[in-house]
Structure formats: C-alpha cells, structure tokens
Design an enzyme around this catalytic site. Structure first.
Site, PDB file in Angstrom:
ATOM      1  N   TYR A 141      22.592  17.496  65.287  1.00  0.00           N
ATOM      2  CA  TYR A 141      22.589  18.031  63.762  1.00  0.00           C
ATOM      3  C   TYR A 141      21.502  18.853  63.458  1.00  0.00           C
ATOM      4  O   TYR A 141      21.422  19.785  62.762  1.00  0.00           O
ATOM      5  CB  TYR A 141      22.636  16.732  62.583  1.00  0.00           C
ATOM      6  CG  TYR A 141      23.991  16.227  62.688  1.00  0.00           C
ATOM      7  CD1 TYR A 141      24.706  15.408  63.373  1.00  0.00           C
ATOM      8  CD2 TYR A 141      24.823  16.376  61.186  1.00  0.00           C
ATOM      9  CE1 TYR A 141      25.959  15.141  63.108  1.00  0.00           C
ATOM     10  CE2 TYR A 141      25.850  15.854  60.799  1.00  0.00           C
ATOM     11  CZ  TYR A 141      26.430  15.075  62.021  1.00  0.00           C
ATOM     12  OH  TYR A 141      27.821  14.414  61.857  1.00  0.00           O
ATOM     13  N   ASP A 242      28.921   9.118  63.075  1.00  0.00           N
ATOM     14  CA  ASP A 242      29.563  10.216  62.066  1.00  0.00           C
ATOM     15  C   ASP A 242      30.886   9.886  62.376  1.00  0.00           C
ATOM     16  O   ASP A 242      31.854   9.507  61.581  1.00  0.00           O
ATOM     17  CB  ASP A 242      29.467  11.583  62.075  1.00  0.00           C
ATOM     18  CG  ASP A 242      30.230  12.406  61.165  1.00  0.00           C
ATOM     19  OD1 ASP A 242      30.441  12.075  59.941  1.00  0.00           O
ATOM     20  OD2 ASP A 242      30.439  13.330  61.782  1.00  0.00           O
ATOM     21  N   ASP A 246      34.212   7.108  60.494  1.00  0.00           N
ATOM     22  CA  ASP A 246      35.551   7.622  60.147  1.00  0.00           C
ATOM     23  C   ASP A 246      36.766   6.913  60.645  1.00  0.00           C
ATOM     24  O   ASP A 246      37.713   6.424  60.115  1.00  0.00           O
ATOM     25  CB  ASP A 246      35.637   9.163  60.259  1.00  0.00           C
ATOM     26  CG  ASP A 246      35.515   9.883  59.195  1.00  0.00           C
ATOM     27  OD1 ASP A 246      34.459   9.522  58.478  1.00  0.00           O
ATOM     28  OD2 ASP A 246      36.149  11.057  58.785  1.00  0.00           O
TER      29      ASP A 246
HETATM   30  C1  IPM Z   1      29.274  12.549  56.603  1.00  0.00           C
HETATM   31  C2  IPM Z   1      29.799  13.816  56.616  1.00  0.00           C
HETATM   32  C3  IPM Z   1      28.523  14.821  56.883  1.00  0.00           C
HETATM   33  C4  IPM Z   1      27.890  14.433  58.410  1.00  0.00           C
HETATM   34  C5  IPM Z   1      28.786  16.391  56.835  1.00  0.00           C
HETATM   35  C6  IPM Z   1      29.368  16.653  55.646  1.00  0.00           C
HETATM   36  C7  IPM Z   1      27.493  17.169  56.989  1.00  0.00           C
HETATM   37  O1  IPM Z   1      30.838  14.004  57.454  1.00  0.00           O
HETATM   38  O2  IPM Z   1      28.268  11.958  55.577  1.00  0.00           O
HETATM   39  O3  IPM Z   1      29.611  11.552  57.317  1.00  0.00           O
HETATM   40  O4  IPM Z   1      28.421  15.056  59.434  1.00  0.00           O
HETATM   41  O5  IPM Z   1      27.091  13.696  58.394  1.00  0.00           O
HETATM   42 MN    MN Z   2      31.513  12.265  58.457  1.00  0.00          MN
END
Ligand code: IPM
Ligand code: MN
Ligand code: NAD
Length: 355
Positions: A141, A242, A246
């Site tokens: 990142y 990340d 999800d």
């Molecule tokens: C999260 C989001 C962020 C990330 C994006 C929006 C930059 O997906 O907070 O999980 O990748 O960290």
């Molecule tokens: Mn995310």
C-alpha cells in the site's frame, strides 16, 4: 474515568453518511445513558472532499483528526473517480499514515441470531470468534509505485520494527483471548514474508503463554471457510489482511457486520470504521446495514476512550436488536437502516435489564 470526549466524524462517500448517522444516534443515547458528554466535529473525506475541497483529505482535516480523542469514519470511494488522477481512497490511506495507525483490529464473531444468515453451514460457523490483526501502514500500500502505460509496480517493504510492533498487538490480544496467534504470510514466495515469519517468531519468545503457528495465505483463505473455528488471533500484513477480512465477513453473513479499530501508539487518537466500503450499489436507498459502524463506535469507547462499560452497553443493544430480528436486506431481512438504528437506540437506552 474521563467523561467528556471530542469525536471527529468523517462520513465520506456512498453509504458512509447513512451509517455514520446511525452510529451517531446510538453514541448519543449511550452517552446520555452513561452520563458522558460527546462533542462532535464533522469534516469531509474521499470523493466528497475532492468535489468540495479539491483534495481527498485536507491538511486541516488531518490536523483536526490528530487533535481529536477519536475518529469515526464511514467509507470512501465513488465510481466517478475510478479513472480520475486523484482517488478518494488516497484520503483514507493518508489519514491512517498520518495517525500512524499501524494496527487494524477486525473482530469476526458469529452470534446465534446470525447463524441463518451465513452462506456456510451452521455447524461450521456456530461459535466463530476471531480477531484479525492487520498491519495497516506498510507493505504494498505504501511502497514506491511506478505507474506507466506499459509497466507498473507496487513495492512491498516491511521493516523489522514495523512487524514487531503489530505482532506485539496480536500477542497481547491473544493473551486476553484463547492464547493462540496464527501468523499468515506467503513465505514460500515473498522475501517480506520470510522476514515477517522470523520476526513474529522472535516476538513470540516474549509471550510464552501464547501458542504461535504460521500458515501461507492461500491455505489461510481455504481454512477460513473450511474450519473458521481453528482461528483465535490472525496476524497478517496489510494486503493479505484486507482480502482475508472481506472473506471473513461471510462467516456472520455480510460485510455490513464487521467493525474495525485502527490504532497507533498509546495516547494517539484511534480511527474507527466499518470494514466495508461505500457500497455505491445501495447508496441513498436507506437500506445500508449500520451494525458494522455502530459496533465500530463501541470499539471506540473500548479502545480509545477508556469506557468499556459504554462499549458493552452498545454491544448489548446490537445483540438484542439482532435477536429481535432487526435485519437489513443484506442479512435477508426487510428492515431499513433507520428501523435497525431505532431498535439499537431503544435497547441501548434500556440498559442491562434486557439482555
Ligand atoms: C479497507 C478498504 C481500504 C483498504 C481501501 C478503501 C483503501 O478496502 O479498509 O479494507 O484497502 O485498506
Ligand atoms: Mn478492504
Ligand atoms: P463494498 O464493501 O463497498 O461493497 C461490497 C458489497 O457489499 C456490495 O454489494 C455492497 O452493497 C455490500 N455492502 C457493503 N457494505 C454494506 C452494508 N453496510 N450494508 C449492506 N450491504 C453492504 O466494496 P466495493 O463495492 O468493492 O467497493 C466500493 C467502493 O468502496 C470502492 O470505491 C472501494 O475502494 C471503497 N472501499 C472503501 C472502504 C473504506 O472506506 N474503508 C473499504 C472498502 C472499499
């Protein structure tokens, strides 16, 4: 115990304003019930800030964030900016970096009321209670980026110190839980992962009461669905965390259920936000699931404001509302954001007697 706090609200884009408004209503009633005073300031971030202030987060907003006791954020991101030179998401990354919020705590729990909402079998998800500790200010990142027409790259960098400090957060959390850390990496391919593994082993030596194991991220993605109860604390780098979080949202059944806390050094303000994004597909319909943001506000009381009693009060309000069947469409229900919020407000105000 302190009883007055300054909170910065950053609603952002898409469903962000809808879910932050819901969380604010719950924070207000919790503050009243527990006798604390909250003063809010609201500012812009993301696409809304690009439109109105010309950049995804202004220096003034960053200063106000640093001067607050804690920050509650909705979400950033809007399809209008997908091809633009400046992305809304960069405002969030800048905020995390400037707060030095390196440890992102993402708890994943499946309460009985959600057993039916998961797409997985009841016996697989029943009793899931894990904490994902995601490194938040390093890795691909924030490494050097090259973006050309023919070639592009994102450099992944980790230093020993960056790994050590987030590992300590994970081990300390495990001490207060089931005493187990699973570190997730890609050490069969990536140099940063090999450093990660060896530093995590070094840090593990400081926590003799905690068992540690290491698994590769591809296998972790599989085990998360096959046997999620094997996990207590998952410790992992920014990008893997990340993606895995999800995936983990499908254990309780929706992105709309996962809260998070992003923490830096003690004494610095924490950033609290749902794991989900701005959900442009359902924005402005009044159906967004507010539980993740409400639970992020609870985490704020616990981790930033030193008031676990108020956090518990909000969490109780949430579980009673869930038990009573207050579900938005993502959870297979028909309730609106407002109806769910009203239910949580009511049961948070009712206090301990109800649960
Ligand atoms: C999260 C989001 C962020 C990330 C994006 C929006 C930059 O997906 O907070 O999980 O990748 O960290
Ligand atoms: Mn995310
Ligand atoms: P998303 O999390 O916004 O949505 C994924 C799916 O989950 C969508 O179908 C959405 O409707 C659903 N969903 C998410 N939150 C929900 C909620 N609270 N209630 C009901 N349903 C919900 O992910 P995406 O669609 O990949 O990304 C949309 C935008 O959000 C992108 O611009 C992305 O960069 C951004 N994003 C921001 C954050 C953040 O601000 N922390 C996190 C993730 C994605």
């Amino acid at each position: 115990m302190r009883d007055s706090f300054n909170i910065l609200l950053l609603p952002g884009d898409g469903i962000g304003p809808e879910v932050v408004e819901a969380a604010r209503a719950v924070m207000d009633v919790a503050a009243e019930h527990f006798g604390v005073e909250l003063s809010y300031e609201e500012r812009k971030i993301g696409g809304t800030a690009i439109r109105e202030e010309g950049e995804p987060i202004s220096d003034e907003t960053l200063e106000r964030a640093k001067a607050s006791d804690a920050i509650l954020l909705g979400a950033v991101g809007h399809p209008d900016f997908d091809r633009g030179p400046v992305r809304p998401e960069s405002g969030l990354l800048k905020l995390r970096k400037s707060l030095n919020a390196f440890a992102n705590l993402r708890p994943v729990t499946v309460v009985p009321a959600l057993l039916e909402t998961s797409t997985l079998k009841k016996e697989v998800v029943e009793g899931v209670d894990m904490l994902i500790v995601r490194e938040l200010t390093g890795g691909a990142y924030f490494g050097e980026k090259v973006e050309g027409e023919e070639e592009a790259s994102d450099l992944t960098v980790y230093t020993r110190e960056e790994i050590e400090r987030v590992a300590r957060v994970a081990f300390e959390a495990a001490e207060g839980r089931k005493g187990r850390v699973t570190s997730v990496d890609k050490a069969n391919v990536m140099a940063t992962s090999r450093l990660w593994r060896s530093v995590v082993d070094d840090v593990a030596g400081e926590y003799p009461g905690v068992r540690v194991d290491h698994i590769l991220v591809d296998a972790a993605a599989m085990f998360l669905i096959r046997d999620p109860k094997r996990f207590d604390v998952i410790l992992t780098e920014n990008l893997f965390g990340d993606i895995l979080s999800d995936e983990a949202s499908m254990l309780p059944g929706s992105m709309g259920m996962l809260p998070s806390a992003s923490l830096g050094e003690p004494g610095t303000p924490g950033l609290f936000e749902p794991v989900h994004g701005s959900a442009p597909d359902i924005a402005e319909q009044g159906t967004a699931n507010p539980y993740a943001t409400i639970l992020s506000a609870a985490m704020m009381f616990r981790h930033a404001l030193g008031r676990p009693d108020i956090a518990g009060g909000i969490e109780r309000g949430v579980s009673v509302a869930l038990e009573a069947g207050f579900r938005t469409p993502d959870l297979g229900g028909e309730k609106s954001t407002e109806e769910v919020t009203r239910a949580v407000v009511k049961w948070t105000a009712a206090g301990e007697g109800v649960a």
